[in-house]
Design a protein around this motif. Structure first.
Motif, PDB file in Angstrom:
ATOM      1  N   SER A 171       0.817  -1.209   0.000  1.00 36.33           N
ATOM      2  CA  SER A 171       0.000   0.000   0.000  1.00 36.33           C
ATOM      3  C   SER A 171       0.854   1.264   0.000  1.00 36.33           C
ATOM      4  CB  SER A 171      -0.931   0.021   1.219  1.00 36.33           C
ATOM      5  OG  SER A 171      -0.183   0.074   2.435  1.00 36.33           O
ATOM      6  N   PHE A 172       2.155   1.116   0.284  1.00 41.64           N
ATOM      7  CA  PHE A 172       3.040   2.269   0.288  1.00 41.64           C
ATOM      8  C   PHE A 172       3.552   2.609  -1.115  1.00 41.64           C
ATOM      9  CE2 PHE A 172       3.110   0.825   4.639  1.00 41.64           C
ATOM     10  CZ  PHE A 172       3.140   2.009   5.368  1.00 41.64           C
ATOM     11  N   GLU A 173       3.325   1.715  -2.060  1.00 39.80           N
ATOM     12  CA  GLU A 173       3.771   1.962  -3.423  1.00 39.80           C
ATOM     13  C   GLU A 173       2.869   2.997  -4.074  1.00 39.80           C
ATOM     14  OE1 GLU A 173       4.083  -1.589  -5.706  1.00 39.80           O
ATOM     15  OE2 GLU A 173       5.231  -2.668  -4.179  1.00 39.80           O
ATOM     16  N   GLY A 174       3.470   3.999  -4.707  1.00 41.84           N
ATOM     17  CA  GLY A 174       2.693   5.039  -5.360  1.00 41.84           C
ATOM     18  C   GLY A 174       2.173   4.587  -6.709  1.00 41.84           C
ATOM     19  N   ASN A 175       1.082   5.169  -7.131  1.00 40.40           N
ATOM     20  CA  ASN A 175       0.518   4.895  -8.452  1.00 40.40           C
ATOM     21  C   ASN A 175       1.081   5.914  -9.436  1.00 40.40           C
ATOM     22  OD1 ASN A 175      -0.955   4.236 -10.685  1.00 40.40           O
ATOM     23  ND2 ASN A 175      -2.906   5.008  -9.904  1.00 40.40           N
ATOM     24  N   ASP A 176       1.990   5.476 -10.277  1.00 36.54           N
ATOM     25  CA  ASP A 176       2.633   6.407 -11.209  1.00 36.54           C
ATOM     26  C   ASP A 176       2.229   6.141 -12.648  1.00 36.54           C
ATOM     27  OD1 ASP A 176       3.957   4.022 -11.551  1.00 36.54           O
ATOM     28  OD2 ASP A 176       5.954   4.898 -11.648  1.00 36.54           O
ATOM     29  N   ALA A 177       1.031   5.581 -12.850  1.00 36.79           N
ATOM     30  CA  ALA A 177       0.545   5.336 -14.209  1.00 36.79           C
ATOM     31  C   ALA A 177       0.331   6.669 -14.926  1.00 36.79           C
ATOM     32  CB  ALA A 177      -0.752   4.537 -14.173  1.00 36.79           C
ATOM     33  N   LEU A 178       0.862   6.774 -16.125  1.00 34.68           N
ATOM     34  CA  LEU A 178       0.732   8.002 -16.896  1.00 34.68           C
ATOM     35  C   LEU A 178      -0.640   8.056 -17.568  1.00 34.68           C
ATOM     36  CD1 LEU A 178       4.294   7.917 -18.456  1.00 34.68           C
ATOM     37  CD2 LEU A 178       3.507   9.364 -16.584  1.00 34.68           C
ATOM     38  N   PRO A 179      -1.183   9.240 -17.764  1.00 31.47           N
ATOM     39  CA  PRO A 179      -2.532   9.364 -18.317  1.00 31.47           C
ATOM     40  C   PRO A 179      -2.633   8.785 -19.722  1.00 31.47           C
ATOM     41  CG  PRO A 179      -1.431  11.493 -18.277  1.00 31.47           C
ATOM     42  CD  PRO A 179      -0.583  10.555 -17.486  1.00 31.47           C
ATOM     43  N   PRO A 180      -3.793   8.237 -20.067  1.00 33.65           N
ATOM     44  CA  PRO A 180      -3.970   7.649 -21.405  1.00 33.65           C
ATOM     45  C   PRO A 180      -4.011   8.724 -22.482  1.00 33.65           C
ATOM     46  CG  PRO A 180      -6.056   7.715 -20.237  1.00 33.65           C
ATOM     47  CD  PRO A 180      -5.002   8.120 -19.247  1.00 33.65           C
ATOM     48  N   SER A 181      -3.881   8.266 -23.722  1.00 35.60           N
ATOM     49  CA  SER A 181      -3.976   9.157 -24.893  1.00 35.60           C
ATOM     50  C   SER A 181      -2.959  10.284 -24.853  1.00 35.60           C
ATOM     51  CB  SER A 181      -5.393   9.722 -25.019  1.00 35.60           C
ATOM     52  OG  SER A 181      -6.337   8.684 -25.159  1.00 35.60           O
ATOM     53  N   ASN A 182      -1.823  10.025 -24.241  1.00 33.96           N
ATOM     54  CA  ASN A 182      -0.701  10.968 -24.237  1.00 33.96           C
ATOM     55  C   ASN A 182       0.517  10.284 -24.853  1.00 33.96           C
ATOM     56  OD1 ASN A 182      -0.743  13.675 -22.180  1.00 33.96           O
ATOM     57  ND2 ASN A 182      -2.452  12.250 -22.008  1.00 33.96           N
ATOM     58  N   TRP A 183       1.230  11.038 -25.663  1.00 32.68           N
ATOM     59  CA  TRP A 183       2.515  10.546 -26.148  1.00 32.68           C
ATOM     60  C   TRP A 183       3.496  10.571 -24.983  1.00 32.68           C
ATOM     61  CZ3 TRP A 183       2.863   8.870 -31.180  1.00 32.68           C
ATOM     62  CH2 TRP A 183       1.805   9.216 -32.014  1.00 32.68           C
ATOM     63  N   ILE A 184       4.230   9.497 -24.814  1.00 28.61           N
ATOM     64  CA  ILE A 184       5.184   9.401 -23.703  1.00 28.61           C
ATOM     65  C   ILE A 184       6.608   9.480 -24.246  1.00 28.61           C
ATOM     66  CG2 ILE A 184       6.025   7.990 -21.797  1.00 28.61           C
ATOM     67  CD1 ILE A 184       3.271   6.604 -21.774  1.00 28.61           C
ATOM     68  N   VAL A 185       7.344  10.440 -23.760  1.00 25.00           N
ATOM     69  CA  VAL A 185       8.756  10.562 -24.128  1.00 25.00           C
ATOM     70  C   VAL A 185       9.603  10.117 -22.945  1.00 25.00           C
ATOM     71  CG1 VAL A 185      10.643  12.127 -24.719  1.00 25.00           C
ATOM     72  CG2 VAL A 185       8.397  12.422 -25.778  1.00 25.00           C
ATOM     73  N   VAL A 186      10.436   9.118 -23.181  1.00 29.00           N
ATOM     74  CA  VAL A 186      11.429   8.711 -22.185  1.00 29.00           C
ATOM     75  C   VAL A 186      12.768   9.273 -22.651  1.00 29.00           C
ATOM     76  CG1 VAL A 186      12.610   6.818 -21.043  1.00 29.00           C
ATOM     77  CG2 VAL A 186      10.181   6.603 -21.601  1.00 29.00           C
ATOM     78  N   ARG A 187      13.262  10.261 -21.918  1.00 28.75           N
ATOM     79  CA  ARG A 187      14.530  10.877 -22.297  1.00 28.75           C
ATOM     80  C   ARG A 187      15.627  10.379 -21.373  1.00 28.75           C
ATOM     81  NH1 ARG A 187      14.522  17.044 -22.361  1.00 28.75           N
ATOM     82  NH2 ARG A 187      16.082  17.234 -20.737  1.00 28.75           N
ATOM     83  N   ILE A 188      16.671   9.840 -21.983  1.00 32.55           N
ATOM     84  CA  ILE A 188      17.810   9.354 -21.209  1.00 32.55           C
ATOM     85  C   ILE A 188      18.983  10.314 -21.401  1.00 32.55           C
ATOM     86  CG2 ILE A 188      17.043   6.961 -21.287  1.00 32.55           C
ATOM     87  CD1 ILE A 188      20.037   7.808 -23.340  1.00 32.55           C
ATOM     88  N   ASP A 189      19.766  10.473 -20.345  1.00 31.25           N
ATOM     89  CA  ASP A 189      20.942  11.350 -20.365  1.00 31.25           C
ATOM     90  C   ASP A 189      22.109  10.629 -19.712  1.00 31.25           C
ATOM     91  OD1 ASP A 189      20.153  14.274 -21.227  1.00 31.25           O
ATOM     92  OD2 ASP A 189      18.508  13.559 -19.968  1.00 31.25           O
ATOM     93  N   GLY A 190      23.294  10.881 -20.242  1.00 33.33           N
ATOM     94  CA  GLY A 190      24.483  10.287 -19.656  1.00 33.33           C
ATOM     95  C   GLY A 190      24.811  10.894 -18.305  1.00 33.33           C
ATOM     96  N   ARG A 191      25.253  10.073 -17.390  1.00 38.58           N
ATOM     97  CA  ARG A 191      25.647  10.541 -16.066  1.00 38.58           C
ATOM     98  C   ARG A 191      27.158  10.761 -16.037  1.00 38.58           C
ATOM     99  NH1 ARG A 191      23.796   6.581 -11.563  1.00 38.58           N
ATOM    100  NH2 ARG A 191      24.809   8.223 -10.343  1.00 38.58           N
ATOM    101  N   GLY A 192      27.555  11.990 -15.721  1.00 29.36           N
ATOM    102  CA  GLY A 192      28.979  12.294 -15.631  1.00 29.36           C
ATOM    103  C   GLY A 192      29.725  12.116 -16.934  1.00 29.36           C
TER     104      GLY A 192
END
Length: 287
Positions: A11-32
């Motif tokens: 029950s401590f886990e948050g609900n992080d589902a993204l809203p429907p009908s939205n384009w989802i961009v996952v942007r990755i960046d290099g660390r250091g």
């Protein structure tokens, strides 16, 4: 999962589902990555081997996640665009971001010897972080991609001028930085041409425009209308059979993955590849 007295901790886990009908961009960046570039003596202002490695890793991520409609990369970052209809991981932000970032990191490290055969990776190894951002309209998504490509141009023009002044002009990094302070694009172009004989527009498009990775389908498939939202996204209409779902998935897996360096700010690329951001048959991809 077994139902035990300890199950309440879920029950401590948050609900992080993204809203429907939205384009989802996952942007990755290099660390250091500034330290990484220095450690392995990357060429300045651009190291083609490093960019090719980024593109190779991105290609495998696109191949692995069939819901990715397109990916755009520059420098040490890549943006992976998941179709608005995707249901992958129930659209959970953490799962999407970590899955893409870890897959990219693994590919980057595993393919390193191919592009840097004389430089053995040692700790700390390259790593990438990721974040999810939702865009409710294709027009806004295109503005996001235009922003990243404009950023690529601005940064590369500055870096090309800066390192020409240092490596070819004999200036210190501090002197070059002060000399470029307050300059605009036309000033930098003039410096490159008048002092170093460099026509910036003649520089490789990979440096000036970044890289686009996408699936290329035959004209016949597009004409037949097989590339609709139902076939591009992970979820299909309720009426679609499992057989059709499997055919659509196999079509995407077999599609040729293209690495190119086009202008994605204007309309030409999108007009030539309308299926990339298609939502439903006959609907304007630019809305």
């Amino acid at each position: 999962m077994a139902n035990t007295e300890y199950g309440y901790v879920r029950s401590f886990e948050g609900n992080d589902a993204l809203p429907p009908s939205n384009w989802i961009v996952v942007r990755i960046d290099g660390r250091g990555f500034s330290k990484l570039c220095k450690k392995y003596n990357f060429d300045k202002p651009n190291d083609r081997r490093a960019l090719d490695l980024m593109n190779a890793a991105a290609t495998e991520v696109v191949r692995s996640f069939v819901d990715i409609a397109l990916a755009y990369g520059q420098s040490d970052e890549y943006s992976f665009v998941f179709h608005e209809s995707t249901g992958l991981f129930e659209r959970r932000a953490a799962k999407l971001a970590t899955s893409v970032a870890t897959a990219f990191t693994a590919e980057y490290c595993m393919q390193w010897p191919t592009f840097f055969p004389d430089a053995t990776l040692t700790r700390p190894y390259p790593a990438f972080d990721g974040r999810c951002v939702c865009y409710p309209k294709r027009r806004i998504l295109r503005d996001y991609l235009s922003w990243r490509q404009a950023d690529c141009h601005i940064n590369n023009l500055y870096n090309t001028t800066f390192w020409s002044m240092v490596l070819k002009g004999g200036m210190s990094t501090t002197e070059a930085e002060l000399a470029l302070k307050g300059t605009v694009s036309s000033d930098k172009n003039e410096i490159l041409f008048s002092r170093f004989g460099i026509n910036y527009n003649g520089e490789p498009e990979a440096y000036r425009k970044g890289t686009v990775v996408y699936r290329s389908y035959s004209e016949d498939e597009c004409v037949k209308g097989s590339l609709t939202a139902e076939s591009i996204g992970d979820r299909v209409a309720d009426s679609a059979s499992k057989t059709q779902m499997e055919k659509d998935r196999k079509r995407k897996q077999k599609a040729q993955i293209v690495i190119d360096h086009p202008d994605i700010i204007g309309d030409t690329f999108w007009t030539a590849h309308p299926y990339i951001l298609a939502s439903k048959r006959g609907q304007d991809y630019g809305e």
